[in-house]
Design a protein around this motif. Sequence first.
Motif, PDB file in Angstrom:
ATOM      1  N   ARG A 181     -27.221  13.648  37.296  1.00  0.00           N
ATOM      2  CA  ARG A 181     -26.019  14.226  38.234  1.00  0.00           C
ATOM      3  C   ARG A 181     -25.847  13.661  39.410  1.00  0.00           C
ATOM      4  O   ARG A 181     -24.628  13.531  39.962  1.00  0.00           O
ATOM      5  N   LYS A 182     -26.917  13.013  40.246  1.00  0.00           N
ATOM      6  CA  LYS A 182     -26.675  12.218  41.406  1.00  0.00           C
ATOM      7  C   LYS A 182     -25.654  11.134  41.262  1.00  0.00           C
ATOM      8  O   LYS A 182     -25.003  10.938  42.091  1.00  0.00           O
ATOM      9  N   LEU A 183     -26.177  10.333  40.165  1.00  0.00           N
ATOM     10  CA  LEU A 183     -25.355   9.165  40.050  1.00  0.00           C
ATOM     11  C   LEU A 183     -24.197   9.463  39.776  1.00  0.00           C
ATOM     12  O   LEU A 183     -23.055   8.717  40.136  1.00  0.00           O
ATOM     13  N   ARG A 184     -23.741  10.367  39.112  1.00  0.00           N
ATOM     14  CA  ARG A 184     -22.395  10.814  38.707  1.00  0.00           C
ATOM     15  C   ARG A 184     -21.623  11.192  39.957  1.00  0.00           C
ATOM     16  O   ARG A 184     -20.245  10.770  39.981  1.00  0.00           O
ATOM     17  N   GLY A 185     -22.229  11.964  40.585  1.00  0.00           N
ATOM     18  CA  GLY A 185     -21.385  12.559  41.998  1.00  0.00           C
ATOM     19  C   GLY A 185     -21.358  11.201  42.695  1.00  0.00           C
ATOM     20  O   GLY A 185     -20.205  11.149  43.407  1.00  0.00           O
ATOM     21  N   LEU A 186     -22.130  10.123  43.091  1.00  0.00           N
ATOM     22  CA  LEU A 186     -22.178   9.055  43.750  1.00  0.00           C
ATOM     23  C   LEU A 186     -20.806   8.054  43.447  1.00  0.00           C
ATOM     24  O   LEU A 186     -20.114   7.814  44.162  1.00  0.00           O
ATOM     25  N   SER A 187     -20.652   8.050  42.114  1.00  0.00           N
ATOM     26  CA  SER A 187     -19.764   7.289  41.483  1.00  0.00           C
ATOM     27  C   SER A 187     -18.390   7.966  41.786  1.00  0.00           C
ATOM     28  O   SER A 187     -17.268   7.136  42.086  1.00  0.00           O
ATOM     29  N   MET A 188     -18.200   9.227  42.046  1.00  0.00           N
ATOM     30  CA  MET A 188     -16.899   9.845  42.287  1.00  0.00           C
ATOM     31  C   MET A 188     -16.502   9.573  43.529  1.00  0.00           C
ATOM     32  O   MET A 188     -15.434   9.455  43.962  1.00  0.00           O
ATOM     33  N   VAL A 189     -17.755   9.830  44.457  1.00  0.00           N
ATOM     34  CA  VAL A 189     -17.519   9.422  46.095  1.00  0.00           C
ATOM     35  C   VAL A 189     -17.025   8.106  46.119  1.00  0.00           C
ATOM     36  O   VAL A 189     -16.253   7.927  46.987  1.00  0.00           O
TER      37      VAL A 189
END
Length: 777
Positions: free
Chosen positions: A106-114
């Motif tokens: 979930r963290k990596l997915r969120g970082l990727s969108m940012v």
Amino acid sequence: MDEQKRKEAAASLLKEMEKTAARMRALIVAVPPHDLLGFIYAQYMMKAIAIQGAVSGQSNADGTDDLINENQFLLEYVHAALATDPEPPNATFDEASCAELFELSRKLRGLSMVFAITTSADIKNGVFGPDTSDIEFRAKSTWVMLRGNRYQVLEEEFYRYVLAAHDDVLIEVYGVGAAEIAEGFQAMANATRTGHSDAMSEMMMQFEAAQAFAAARGAALEDVMDEWVTANAEESKAAGRAMDDMFRGGIANVSRHTNLPSILLEDLAYRRGEETEFFALGDFSGTPYRTLPARKKPLIQLGSDYYAIDPCFARDAGYRALLYNLLQRKPGYKRTFEDRQKTMSEAAFADILSAQLPGAAIFQEVYYKDPVSRQWSENDTLILIDDVLFLVEAKAGAAATIASPALDFGRHAQAVQDLVIKAYKQCERFFGYLASADEVPLFNRIDGKYQECARVSRSNYRVMVPIGLTVESFSPFSAYCKELPQIEPLLGKHAFVSLSIDDLFVLKRLLPTPGAFAHYVEVRQAVAGTRRAHLFDEFDHLGAYLKTNRFDLTIANQLKDGKSNMVVWDGMSEIVDTAFAGENWEDGPLPAQSFPEEVLRLLQALDATRASGWLSVDSHIRNFDDQGRKNLAKMLSDLRQTLARFPTRYFLQGGDGAPLFVWLNNSAHPIDWAKVNEKASAAALSIKSTDITCVVAEVGVDGFYRSARSFAVRMPTKRTIENMEIYEDAARMTQRGRTVSFDHSKNGISSIRSNKQRRNDPCSCGSGLKYKKCHGR
């Protein structure tokens, strides 16, 4: 944020993404893959059940979508780590490590969108002009987020069609043809779609059988279990396979769930430790902005079996991976392969939508001499049906590059250029040719010579739709291409539409008649020509149409009110998604717009007769909103039921300057076309409009519509002795009790509402009788 701060923020995000990805890799490799898959799928099932079984008992579509995306993202990384790392000798299951994996994912997915937002913001110019920033963000976010945007139940239909052209070579190389491969991909999709429920049913069945076995012997189940297993070896194995499906990721085992040969699965799969690029040193190491291994080979080999760990890429990348490896095994087939792909893609629109294009004139590979360059030009497919023209430019290659937009946005931009703008330019050249003369000749090229095959006059076509067709879905660019500065409506009014073969299989089911399909394309084209109106993909457009009908007018009104410079319609595909979600989707009714039975019968008569101009009348009727359709149905029904006493009846139903004149004729009596034209002309004079759609329907005494056809109104321009009766008739139609007022609905479509009539007034239906003896009875 200034440029320097933006670069610093992006660098910090990239470093954190790489760190998170490396930790995920270490955790994945340390756990036995079957146990890890079982844990991930079990967590998904439990969370999905919790979301669907909320206290209110209502499903949570948004929550389910988020869960699917999170689960999908993690499975991609499981595939990547297994493809990259050999199996360690000491892997052990640890639930805490698995739980941490979910958090890191979930963290990596969120970082990727940012990161997508940060690196795309404030780009002032580029290949797409002022829209480059927005397009680059969409490319990056789609690269990370979008998977499996097709309906699993249609996999076999898609693969069967697109692989049929290569059937002989597939059999030569793999020992199976297009039909068998298509069946295998459908079985692969079914295993992940219904695998858990099938496994649960199998386990329950075998458990009940074992219980019955114990009861027959009058013993406890545990005391006779070994005996039951010995006596029921096959059933015991089936129970074991079901347990494996439920708890050890067995639903992803395509060796078990499909009949695809090992040689084909081998071409689609990585061996453990075979992949060397994804986690290699360098920028974006291990992040979603490198090319995930599943985009190249969607399967993984575990032991002697092959697994579709990531079910969506097995579908999204499977087609390209299969054809790539086919050519690797048979490189001499490349030229023939390209020719066959071209033929397949150019024929697809007319082939798949044959039921929607009955009697259409279809021209493939049409040539003409461009009046600007004076050179011979070619277009793929021209389809002429009644007063509707489709020009289809097909692109047979892959719909998207597998190169990351973060590493090489230029390649993504080139894909847009190749798949959208090139098709648009070819359509633009043809439309320019159509406009160069009142009538233009078209040619086929036979044995190197150009032979005329048809002549086309632009004035004969009420609707002209230029279409760019890709094999696979090109979302979201297919819906977004209208924002490209190079894309403008052709000849100032014919907007360009981008579709895929994937889309066509859905459209043909939910828009089963020529009228429904043609009307949808009209509305879809209007939205394609409306900048700053965003729907994600074709199924959002289709869902909006089924729910709202003229959603193009609603969007136009939303943009017109000035409250926003952009309109976004989200989640409109839900009505379409739901239609393909259930286990018995083929048996259930598909979503459709609602029509009163009486109106449907008239539309069916138009379709059955198919006289010139019938699609125009069909479209006019479909433009009415719900109340307008009900009003039309009532007038049709009321007057139809009087045809036993009166051989003809007529009425006028209006709406926004586009009224509908309907003449009902008892089929036992011949149509008096002179009288029909006189009444229609009088009706046009009464409302002072030549923009009037006219239809004549023949009705039997049984109430069945025998035929229906359109005709053009001929309104006189000045009063003469010969047309005096028409003018007098028009004057009567405008008298009190005969006038028509329009009840404007909120979506811009109007419906008729007759003024209140006195009993001795002439009836407004046009019968010539007093109201009390006609509709006042």
